[in-house]
Enzyme design. Sequence first.
Site, PDB file in Angstrom:
ATOM      1  N   ASP A 293       0.898  -1.199  -0.072  1.00 21.17           N
ATOM      2  CA  ASP A 293      -0.023   0.100   0.180  1.00 21.17           C
ATOM      3  C   ASP A 293       0.865   1.273  -0.193  1.00 21.17           C
ATOM      4  O   ASP A 293       0.438   2.366  -0.098  1.00 21.17           O
ATOM      5  CB  ASP A 293      -0.974   0.108   1.273  1.00 21.17           C
ATOM      6  N   SER A 294       2.243   1.054  -0.052  1.00 17.62           N
ATOM      7  CA  SER A 294       3.030   2.196  -0.436  1.00 17.62           C
ATOM      8  C   SER A 294       2.926   2.637  -1.617  1.00 17.62           C
ATOM      9  O   SER A 294       3.466   3.875  -1.720  1.00 17.62           O
ATOM     10  CB  SER A 294       4.627   1.601  -0.232  1.00 17.62           C
TER      11      SER A 294
ATOM     12  N   ASP B 176      -0.702  -6.335   0.007  1.00 15.71           N
ATOM     13  CA  ASP B 176      -1.106  -5.605   1.359  1.00 15.71           C
ATOM     14  C   ASP B 176      -2.637  -5.509   1.059  1.00 15.71           C
ATOM     15  O   ASP B 176      -3.432  -5.264   0.331  1.00 15.71           O
ATOM     16  CB  ASP B 176      -0.635  -4.182   1.389  1.00 15.71           C
TER      17      ASP B 176
ATOM     18  N   LYS C 243      -0.860  -9.477   3.438  1.00 15.76           N
ATOM     19  CA  LYS C 243       0.004  -9.004   4.504  1.00 15.76           C
ATOM     20  C   LYS C 243      -1.132  -7.887   5.222  1.00 15.76           C
ATOM     21  O   LYS C 243      -1.656  -7.093   4.623  1.00 15.76           O
ATOM     22  CB  LYS C 243       1.120  -8.093   4.138  1.00 15.76           C
TER      23      LYS C 243
ATOM     24  N   GLU D  17      -1.379  -5.329   9.199  1.00 16.34           N
ATOM     25  CA  GLU D  17      -0.645  -4.655  10.008  1.00 16.34           C
ATOM     26  C   GLU D  17      -1.411  -4.846  11.394  1.00 16.34           C
ATOM     27  O   GLU D  17      -2.547  -4.534  11.384  1.00 16.34           O
ATOM     28  CB  GLU D  17      -0.405  -3.176   9.639  1.00 16.34           C
TER      29      GLU D  17
ATOM     30  N   GLU E  86       9.130  -3.824  10.886  1.00 11.40           N
ATOM     31  CA  GLU E  86       9.722  -2.420  10.441  1.00 11.40           C
ATOM     32  C   GLU E  86      10.068  -1.506  11.475  1.00 11.40           C
ATOM     33  O   GLU E  86       9.561  -1.258  12.312  1.00 11.40           O
ATOM     34  CB  GLU E  86       8.498  -1.933   9.555  1.00 11.40           C
TER      35      GLU E  86
END
Length: 264
Positions: free
Chosen positions: A45-46, A84, A112, A114, A181
């Site tokens: 999602d970067s 993501d 992925k 978070e 991270e």
Amino acid sequence: MKKVTISDLMKWKQEGRKFATSTAYDASFAQLFESEEMPVLLVGDSLGMVLQGAPDTLPVTIEDVAYHTRCVRTGSPNCLLMADMPFMTYATPEQACENAAKLMRAGANMVKIEGGDWLVETVKVLTERAVPVCVHLGLTPQSVHIFGGFKVQGRDQDKAERIVRDAIALQEAGAQVILLECIPRDLAARITDICDVPVIGIGAGNATDGQILVMHDMFGISVNYMPKFSKNFLAETGDMRKAVAMYKDEVESGIFPSNTHTIA
């Protein structure tokens, strides 16, 4: 390149073989990465920051990630492809299943997400329904407003222990990869040693099983800024293919990240 699976990553961890990972967002760069035998790619999602120019990842939608996942899969049929799940697309296990299905149908091999131990039930539900999961701990960019910015996590003992407990709980719930991270190297080394599943780091030192970089950082062309933990491999080689090869070689040999690119 031979097709890469989670079994390969598990084998490499057991053998102590480090592996490189990069983000990718389109077929052309995915093809470049596959030609240099990059085993794992992430549609992050970067993309909200490096492609769309947003200040953070929060505006990214599940449709955005699914679109770019299809593009990357076309360019790299053999990589292990993670995708993501964007902000608020997995707030409940039911929502997570619905949105994970979109990414898996688009070509992802793994999603992925978070967050900490609040995701235990979600991880269980996804893996029971044949969706492999990577959990992202430490600096989780979707929590940027909770953290008050993109800040190193796990420096004090209580927060470090919380990250360790979260990693163990999520592995026990069925997570097959853990991504750390922006945490101190010693903490990342401890989690890598404790966990049986592969651990990928970014800004977490070189003791993890694998490393990941945002491809724009690898090439020194990020819109906003160059993170301290990154390295401009294109500046050193003058060629994108050579830059990818150099990154991959330095990760596999343990040269990158060096102390210069590591959080103490």
